[in-house]
Design a protein around this motif. Structure first.
Motif, PDB file in Angstrom:
ATOM      1  N   GLY A  26       0.831  -1.197   0.000  1.00  0.00           N
ATOM      2  CA  GLY A  26       0.000   0.000   0.000  1.00  0.00           C
ATOM      3  C   GLY A  26       0.861   1.239   0.000  1.00  0.00           C
ATOM      4  O   GLY A  26       2.041   1.189   0.367  1.00  0.00           O
ATOM      5  N   ASP A  27       0.278   2.349  -0.405  1.00  0.00           N
ATOM      6  CA  ASP A  27       1.036   3.599  -0.401  1.00  0.00           C
ATOM      7  C   ASP A  27       0.688   4.467   0.807  1.00  0.00           C
ATOM      8  O   ASP A  27       1.222   5.554   0.960  1.00  0.00           O
ATOM      9  CB  ASP A  27       0.820   4.377  -1.701  1.00  0.00           C
ATOM     10  N   GLY A  28      -0.194   3.989   1.667  1.00  0.00           N
ATOM     11  CA  GLY A  28      -0.571   4.758   2.846  1.00  0.00           C
ATOM     12  C   GLY A  28      -1.470   5.938   2.538  1.00  0.00           C
ATOM     13  O   GLY A  28      -1.733   6.772   3.386  1.00  0.00           O
ATOM     14  N   ASN A  29      -1.957   6.001   1.301  1.00  0.00           N
ATOM     15  CA  ASN A  29      -2.765   7.131   0.867  1.00  0.00           C
ATOM     16  C   ASN A  29      -3.987   6.668   0.075  1.00  0.00           C
ATOM     17  O   ASN A  29      -4.412   7.331  -0.852  1.00  0.00           O
ATOM     18  CB  ASN A  29      -1.903   8.085   0.037  1.00  0.00           C
ATOM     19  N   SER A  69      -9.356   9.670   7.800  1.00  0.00           N
ATOM     20  CA  SER A  69      -8.493   8.534   8.126  1.00  0.00           C
ATOM     21  C   SER A  69      -9.278   7.243   8.302  1.00  0.00           C
ATOM     22  O   SER A  69      -8.768   6.269   8.839  1.00  0.00           O
ATOM     23  CB  SER A  69      -7.719   8.836   9.415  1.00  0.00           C
ATOM     24  N   THR A  70     -10.525   7.219   7.849  1.00  0.00           N
ATOM     25  CA  THR A  70     -11.356   6.027   8.001  1.00  0.00           C
ATOM     26  C   THR A  70     -12.053   5.692   6.687  1.00  0.00           C
ATOM     27  O   THR A  70     -11.897   6.391   5.685  1.00  0.00           O
ATOM     28  CB  THR A  70     -12.379   6.212   9.144  1.00  0.00           C
ATOM     29  N   LYS A  87     -16.077  -1.272   9.446  1.00  0.00           N
ATOM     30  CA  LYS A  87     -16.904  -0.134   9.862  1.00  0.00           C
ATOM     31  C   LYS A  87     -16.024   1.093  10.090  1.00  0.00           C
ATOM     32  O   LYS A  87     -14.894   0.961  10.550  1.00  0.00           O
ATOM     33  CB  LYS A  87     -17.614  -0.443  11.191  1.00  0.00           C
ATOM     34  N   PRO A  88     -16.542   2.279   9.786  1.00  0.00           N
ATOM     35  CA  PRO A  88     -15.773   3.493  10.094  1.00  0.00           C
ATOM     36  C   PRO A  88     -15.710   3.713  11.599  1.00  0.00           C
ATOM     37  O   PRO A  88     -16.578   3.246  12.336  1.00  0.00           O
ATOM     38  CB  PRO A  88     -16.561   4.605   9.398  1.00  0.00           C
ATOM     39  N   ALA A  89     -14.677   4.407  12.036  1.00  0.00           N
ATOM     40  CA  ALA A  89     -14.516   4.716  13.461  1.00  0.00           C
ATOM     41  C   ALA A  89     -14.119   6.179  13.607  1.00  0.00           C
ATOM     42  O   ALA A  89     -13.570   6.784  12.681  1.00  0.00           O
ATOM     43  CB  ALA A  89     -13.447   3.818  14.079  1.00  0.00           C
ATOM     44  N   SER A  90     -14.369   6.726  14.780  1.00  0.00           N
ATOM     45  CA  SER A  90     -14.044   8.138  15.023  1.00  0.00           C
ATOM     46  C   SER A  90     -12.531   8.306  15.143  1.00  0.00           C
ATOM     47  O   SER A  90     -11.818   7.362  15.483  1.00  0.00           O
ATOM     48  CB  SER A  90     -14.744   8.624  16.281  1.00  0.00           C
ATOM     49  N   PRO A  91     -12.025   9.500  14.852  1.00  0.00           N
ATOM     50  CA  PRO A  91     -10.581   9.739  14.922  1.00  0.00           C
ATOM     51  C   PRO A  91     -10.011   9.399  16.299  1.00  0.00           C
ATOM     52  O   PRO A  91     -10.605   9.709  17.322  1.00  0.00           O
ATOM     53  CB  PRO A  91     -10.448  11.231  14.624  1.00  0.00           C
ATOM     54  N   GLY A  92      -8.859   8.744  16.302  1.00  0.00           N
ATOM     55  CA  GLY A  92      -8.201   8.354  17.537  1.00  0.00           C
ATOM     56  C   GLY A  92      -8.498   6.933  17.978  1.00  0.00           C
ATOM     57  O   GLY A  92      -7.902   6.441  18.918  1.00  0.00           O
ATOM     58  N   THR A  93      -9.431   6.263  17.310  1.00  0.00           N
ATOM     59  CA  THR A  93      -9.805   4.899  17.676  1.00  0.00           C
ATOM     60  C   THR A  93      -8.702   3.909  17.320  1.00  0.00           C
ATOM     61  O   THR A  93      -8.431   2.975  18.054  1.00  0.00           O
ATOM     62  CB  THR A  93     -11.106   4.482  16.960  1.00  0.00           C
ATOM     63  N   VAL A 135      -5.562   3.541   6.203  1.00  0.00           N
ATOM     64  CA  VAL A 135      -6.709   3.700   7.095  1.00  0.00           C
ATOM     65  C   VAL A 135      -6.172   3.686   8.522  1.00  0.00           C
ATOM     66  O   VAL A 135      -5.487   2.754   8.927  1.00  0.00           O
ATOM     67  CB  VAL A 135      -7.738   2.563   6.886  1.00  0.00           C
ATOM     68  N   LYS A 136      -6.467   4.739   9.271  1.00  0.00           N
ATOM     69  CA  LYS A 136      -5.937   4.841  10.630  1.00  0.00           C
ATOM     70  C   LYS A 136      -6.989   4.565  11.694  1.00  0.00           C
ATOM     71  O   LYS A 136      -6.653   4.260  12.836  1.00  0.00           O
ATOM     72  CB  LYS A 136      -5.333   6.230  10.850  1.00  0.00           C
ATOM     73  N   ASP A 137      -8.266   4.684  11.331  1.00  0.00           N
ATOM     74  CA  ASP A 137      -9.355   4.471  12.283  1.00  0.00           C
ATOM     75  C   ASP A 137     -10.435   3.622  11.627  1.00  0.00           C
ATOM     76  O   ASP A 137     -11.116   4.085  10.712  1.00  0.00           O
ATOM     77  CB  ASP A 137      -9.964   5.813  12.712  1.00  0.00           C
TER      78      ASP A 137
END
Length: 187
Positions: free
Chosen positions: A43-46, A82-83, A100-106, A123-125
């Motif tokens: 992945g390219d992280g983007n 980020s989700t 499922k999407p999650a709120s930032p910081g999850t 995807v960070k969250d």
């Protein structure tokens, strides 16, 4: 034996991860012939990610083949910040993956192949659950099917004949639009 190094720009361009390496055997007249399979994600992280499955007589060759396949098969996935954009179910064979999407910081709350794929995609969250068959290859393909089958807010608006602002939550739409504009600038 000297190991050949790639240029640092090419080396840091992609997030390459090995999900699983497996030894397989072919029974022949003289006994067993062993070879190896490698399941990898690139992945390219983007928002671009791909999986690859390579097979060879030695582990490094199998991993290299898998990385080449994964780079060739990379696809764009829609993201809202980020989700992921919305909850989605991916199916491949007897494996099912819910993302499922999650709120930032999850953070990424997932296991195994799904976690590797989400993190490589940038995807960070997100929340994910794998159901059914635990086979790594089928779970990875189900996760990819889930990410690819997301519907972008602008596509849904076009199908409904309405504006996206009429039915998409404002913060989600703002996050999606900012992510898309950042992708357009980087290309």
């Amino acid at each position: 034996m000297a190991r050949q190094q790639r240029p640092s720009s090419e080396q840091n361009q992609y997030d390459e991860r090995v999900i699983q390496i497996n030894r397989v055997a072919k029974v022949v007249k003289g006994g067993r012939r062993f070879s190896f399979t490698a399941l990898v994600v690139v992945g390219d992280g983007n928002g671009r990610v791909g999986i690859g499955y390579g097979k060879a007589r030695e582990v490094p060759a199998a991993i290299q083949k898998a990385f080449e396949i994964a780079r060739r098969e990379m696809v764009d996935i829609p993201m809202a910040g980020s989700t992921v954009v919305h909850e989605v179910l991916g199916i491949h064979g007897a494996s099912k993956v819910i993302v499922k999407p999650a709120s930032p910081g999850t953070g990424v709350i997932a296991g195994g192949a799904v976690r590797q794929i989400l993190e490589a995609a940038g995807v960070k969250d997100a929340l994910a659950k794998s159901l059914g068959s635990p086979t790594h290859l089928n779970v990875a393909k189900a996760a990819m099917n889930a990410l690819i089958s997301q519907r972008r807010p602008d596509e849904v608006a076009k199908l409904r004949g309405r504006r996206a602002e009429d039915f998409v939550p404002p913060r989600l739409l703002a996050a999606y639009n900012s992510t898309e504009s950042m992708r357009a600038e980087s290309n």
